[in-house]
Design an enzyme around this catalytic site. Structure first.
Site, mmCIF file in Angstrom:
data_model
loop_
_atom_site.group_PDB
_atom_site.id
_atom_site.type_symbol
_atom_site.label_atom_id
_atom_site.label_comp_id
_atom_site.label_asym_id
_atom_site.label_seq_id
_atom_site.Cartn_x
_atom_site.Cartn_y
_atom_site.Cartn_z
ATOM 1 N N GLU A 131 -1.725 -8.261 16.865
ATOM 2 C CA GLU A 131 -2.749 -7.334 17.356
ATOM 3 C C GLU A 131 -2.219 -5.907 17.464
ATOM 4 O OE1 GLU A 131 -3.792 -6.025 20.650
ATOM 5 O OE2 GLU A 131 -5.852 -5.667 20.010
ATOM 6 N N THR A 184 -9.531 1.633 18.893
ATOM 7 C CA THR A 184 -8.701 1.435 20.085
ATOM 8 C C THR A 184 -7.590 2.473 20.151
ATOM 9 O OG1 THR A 184 -9.159 -0.914 20.100
ATOM 10 C CG2 THR A 184 -7.182 -0.216 21.251
HETATM 11 N N1 HSE Z 1 -6.515 -2.735 27.155
HETATM 12 C C1 HSE Z 1 -6.834 -2.230 25.844
HETATM 13 C C2 HSE Z 1 -7.460 -0.858 25.957
HETATM 14 C C3 HSE Z 1 -7.783 -3.178 25.175
HETATM 15 O O1 HSE Z 1 -8.382 -0.714 26.782
HETATM 16 O O2 HSE Z 1 -7.036 0.058 25.267
HETATM 17 C C4 HSE Z 1 -8.113 -2.811 23.760
HETATM 18 O O3 HSE Z 1 -7.077 -3.163 22.902
#
Ligand code: HSE
Length: 311
Positions: A131, A184
């Site tokens: 990921e 992201t």
């Molecule tokens: N915790 C991560 C974010 C989740 O909010 O950036 C998405 O990969």
């Protein structure tokens, strides 16, 4: 040991309002599928990615699913390779853990063709590595729930230390995906590295209260404590009408309403299916008034996670 294996891994919601990068849960319904076939040539060759018009990388080490499988093959010093096929069955850049699901499905399928050499902690490690190719950093709040199911708290990434938190039986999740995309990596880059002491104290209190609410099934406490004082204020501007949507969802009885992962999907915890449906209808209606298409998913927490399918 199988010659071929195919696995499904579900969508997931990360952060859960109070646990940026450390909490997430898997949902029922959408998810990605990955099939792997043993071949003589070493390494991983991705033959096709179906279900997306995005130019996702076919080169294994640049692909979430491919990279996770590569690292698993290396770890067992496999004298064979894998041909991989990927079916994207949920939107990319959605805040529903799309890249995490591909990685988790690849890990589950690869584990099968390798003869199940790894335990859940090791599998989580490989899935997180996969990921990270998409998100640019190591965090397991999407990929561990997608792989193992449930509502997961991650205490430490390296070495991995995570806990399964209890899920009250009436808990339902309303997830809404507006038809837009947020990467992201970009949503992470806009976050400040610094948090004031005042905010740290407030957020810690909310997080601790949330864990207590899950253990005791206290929905009233959940509704008081699911507040994000740190991340949501920085990211809300990425989602048109976020404030209005949040107020409407809370008016309709949602226990909370915030961004799912890095967005643009948003989610609410609700007590019961009727409440979740009412909240989903309301926020979908508001988005439609603003000419934004959206899709609502109502689900309990998926306790199964990634699993094998017939080939
Ligand atoms: N915790 C991560 C974010 C989740 O909010 O950036 C998405 O990969």
């Amino acid at each position: 040991m199988s010659e071929i294996a195919r696995a499904f891994a579900p969508a997931s919601i990360a952060n859960l309002a109070v646990g940026y990068d450390i909490m997430g849960l898997a949902i029922e319904g959408p998810g990605d599928e990955v099939e792997v076939r043993k071949v003589a040539e070493k390494g991983v060759r991705i033959s096709a990615i179906h279900g997306t018009d995005k130019p996702l990388p076919l080169e294994a080490k640049r692909n979430t699913a491919g990279f996770a499988a590569l690292r698993m093959l290396e770890a067992v010093q496999a004298d064979f390779g894998l041909e991989m096929e990927i079916w994207k069955k949920m939107p990319f850049g959605s805040g529903m853990g799309s890249s995490a699901a591909s990685s988790a499905a690849a890990v589950r399928a690869t584990q099968q063709v390798l003869g199940n050499p790894f335990d859940d902690t090791q599998l989580s490690h490989f899935a997180m590595l996969g990921e990270s190719v998409a998100s640019g950093s190591i965090h397991g709040d999407n990929v561990i729930p997608s792989l193992l199911g449930g509502l997961i708290l991650i205490r430490e990434n390296e070495p991995i230390d995570f806990l399964r938190l209890p899920v009250p039986s009436q808990l339902q999740v309303m997830l809404i995906h507006p038809d837009m995309e947020i990467l992201t990596s970009e949503a992470r880059n806009l976050l400040s590295d610094e948090v004031s002491l005042t905010k740290m104290i407030r957020q810690t209190a909310e997080t601790a209260s949330f864990v207590h609410a899950l253990h005791t099934g206290d929905f009233a406490l959940m509704s008081r404590c699911m507040n994000d004082h740190v991340i949501e204020p920085q990211r809300a501007k990425l989602i048109p009408h976020f404030g209005k949507l949040q107020r409407l969802a809370l008016d309709q009885g949602a226990l909370n309403y915030t961004i799912s992962g890095a967005g643009p999907s948003m989610f609410a915890f609700c007590k019961g299916v009727d409440s979740a449906t009412r909240v989903g209808d309301a926020v979908k209606g508001l988005l439609a008034e603003q000419n934004v298409d959206s899709r609502v998913y109502i689900s309990g927490v998926n306790m199964l996670g990634a699993h094998l399918l017939d080939t």
